[in-house]
Design an enzyme around this catalytic site. Structure first.
Site, PDB file in Angstrom:
ATOM      1  N   HIS A 298      -0.802  52.128 110.997  1.00  0.00           N
ATOM      2  CA  HIS A 298       0.536  51.932 110.423  1.00  0.00           C
ATOM      3  C   HIS A 298       0.967  50.493 110.745  1.00  0.00           C
ATOM      4  CE1 HIS A 298       1.279  56.030 109.048  1.00  0.00           C
ATOM      5  NE2 HIS A 298       0.633  56.431 110.132  1.00  0.00           N
TER       6      HIS A 298
ATOM      7  N   GLU B 174       0.829  59.468 117.726  1.00  0.00           N
ATOM      8  CA  GLU B 174       0.759  58.613 116.541  1.00  0.00           C
ATOM      9  C   GLU B 174       2.187  58.150 116.256  1.00  0.00           C
ATOM     10  OE1 GLU B 174      -0.795  58.349 111.926  1.00  0.00           O
ATOM     11  OE2 GLU B 174      -0.569  60.313 112.852  1.00  0.00           O
TER      12      GLU B 174
ATOM     13  N   ASN C  52      -6.525  53.471 106.040  1.00  0.00           N
ATOM     14  CA  ASN C  52      -5.236  53.997 105.589  1.00  0.00           C
ATOM     15  C   ASN C  52      -4.102  53.438 106.430  1.00  0.00           C
ATOM     16  OD1 ASN C  52      -7.231  56.794 105.244  1.00  0.00           O
ATOM     17  ND2 ASN C  52      -6.221  55.903 103.476  1.00  0.00           N
TER      18      ASN C  52
ATOM     19  N   ASP D 271      -7.036  64.640 110.537  1.00  0.00           N
ATOM     20  CA  ASP D 271      -5.647  64.231 110.276  1.00  0.00           C
ATOM     21  C   ASP D 271      -4.912  65.363 109.556  1.00  0.00           C
ATOM     22  OD1 ASP D 271      -3.347  62.727 110.330  1.00  0.00           O
ATOM     23  OD2 ASP D 271      -3.920  61.365 108.732  1.00  0.00           O
TER      24      ASP D 271
ATOM     25  N   HIS E  48      -7.535  63.666 116.051  1.00  0.00           N
ATOM     26  CA  HIS E  48      -6.353  63.350 115.243  1.00  0.00           C
ATOM     27  C   HIS E  48      -6.043  64.552 114.359  1.00  0.00           C
ATOM     28  CE1 HIS E  48      -4.020  59.894 113.136  1.00  0.00           C
ATOM     29  NE2 HIS E  48      -3.444  61.064 112.845  1.00  0.00           N
TER      30      HIS E  48
ATOM     31  N   HIS F  81      -2.588  67.162 113.365  1.00  0.00           N
ATOM     32  CA  HIS F  81      -1.168  67.496 113.515  1.00  0.00           C
ATOM     33  C   HIS F  81      -0.897  68.992 113.462  1.00  0.00           C
ATOM     34  CE1 HIS F  81       0.107  63.298 113.192  1.00  0.00           C
ATOM     35  NE2 HIS F  81      -0.803  63.168 112.239  1.00  0.00           N
TER      36      HIS F  81
END
Length: 379
Positions: free
Chosen positions: A191, A127, A215, A270, A60, A62
């Site tokens: 999410h 994601e 989270n 992340d 994970h 970005h």
């Protein structure tokens, strides 16, 4: 050609050897030896006591070094994959954001053009965009949409999709779990405002992964244990964990590692584009982000917007907080990720496994990173 990595402390799941040596041939580990009986080799690397661990797997991430994978720039992909070697990462899943399909397609095309000179990119992690519009966090709510396996198939045709993170409670979410499993893609929930009952509906269809645990997911409550409770209660569920001590408090890190087997905890970064960069103003998915003191937050609202965490720092944090032995914690840096995604040949330092190796100092600083037995990073 045979390479011998000698005089190292070897740490692998359930294994901690002092004065060990690793013989590498044709990109794989050919043997593990003690100092008393070393085989012949064409090249010898004396580590002088460094700790050898399986190369880290970041499932994970970005971005890094002021690039985001969703910039859809080949130079950005090459830079991120090369610079992640400095964290000890040998396998990486480029992670996308909630964006229009055309933008996601462009991102995957740029990954497909990767020059292969950094860490391995076996596939991507989507994601979003199939998330709960009330749980967007730092994702752009303008591009949220309902679960659609046909969109995933179109993207998968460009470059392999290995994982999709979405809200299981959204219309068709449990069905998407089954459809992804049939495609060999790992479904993951985040999410999300899913109840435990909605999680169980997805679990029945193959849901076994929770992205950035705690989270943007339903917290533990005594009347409905939600997604946090689901990750703690179900032994077979793999969780991603951002151990920067910002997204997750040290007490929660200690609790999770006490309750859950490290072999089902995946340390992730992340990381967004500010990772490896100084404090300042950046963007995530087009949204302005301020980075100060290592914390990345949306300029408006102040929500955490990814992280600047590096994997070796995550491991050091967990080691300091939990005091668990490294032969246990090492399961969370690569082995759990390999098991969760079905990636063969990585996550252990054993004969027959790929020679993806990170050499660490006692302070968890990366000295060297090897991919398929080739030294691709040296401090």
């Amino acid at each position: 050609m045979k390479t011998l990595i000698k005089n190292c402390r070897l740490v692998s799941p359930d294994l901690d050897l002092a004065d060990a040596s690793i013989l590498i041939e044709a990109g794989k580990i050919a043997g593990i030896f003690t100092a008393s009986s070393l085989p012949a080799a064409d090249r010898t690397v004396d580590t002088a006591g460094l700790t050898a661990m399986p190369g880290f797997v970041d499932v994970h991430c970005h971005g890094r070094n002021n690039f985001d994978f969703c910039d859809a720039l080949v130079d950005g992909v090459n830079t991120i994959a090369r610079e992640k070697l400095a964290e000890g990462v040998t396998t990486l899943l480029p992670t996308t954001l909630t964006l229009p399909e055309a933008d996601l397609a462009a991102t995957l095309k740029s990954v497909a053009a990767y020059d292969g000179k950094g860490c391995k990119l076996p596939g991507v992690h989507l994601e979003g965009p199939f998330i709960n519009p009330k749980c967007t966090g730092a994702q752009n709510p303008a591009f949220v949409r309902k679960p659609d396996v046909e969109e995933v198939k179109r993207l998968n045709a460009i470059y392999p999709v290995l994982k999709v993170s979405f809200a299981v409670e959204e219309e068709g979410g449990d069905r998407l779990c089954e459809e992804l499993r049939n495609l060999g893609i790992t479904p993951s929930c985040v999410h999300s405002a899913a109840s435990y009952g909605q999680f169980k509906a997805g679990y029945a269809k193959g849901l076994r992964n929770l992205s950035h645990f705690c989270n943007q997911m339903t917290p533990l409550h005594h009347r409905d244990i939600g997604l946090v409770g689901a990750g703690l209660l179900n032994d077979g569920v793999f969780i991603e964990f951002i151990c920067d001590k910002l997204h997750i408090s040290p007490d929660m890190i200690a609790l999770v590692f006490k309750v859950k087997d490290a072999g089902h905890i995946q340390l992730i970064s992340d990381a967004m584009r500010a990772s490896g960069m100084p404090n300042g103003e950046y963007t995530l998915g087009g949204l302005p982000v301020i980075v100060q003191g290592g914390a990345a937050r949306l300029k408006e609202g102040g929500a955490l917007a990814g992280s600047t965490l590096q994997i070796m720092d995550a491991l050091r944090n967990v080691a300091e907080i939990t005091s668990l032995p490294l032969k246990e914690l090492v399961k969370s840096t690569s082995f759990a990720q390999a098991q969760a995604l079905g990636l063969p040949g990585i996550g252990k330092l054993e004969p027959g496994y790929q020679a993806d190796i990170v050499l660490l100092t006692r302070e968890f600083k990366v000295s060297k990173t090897l991919v398929d037995g080739e030294i691709r990073y040296e401090a």
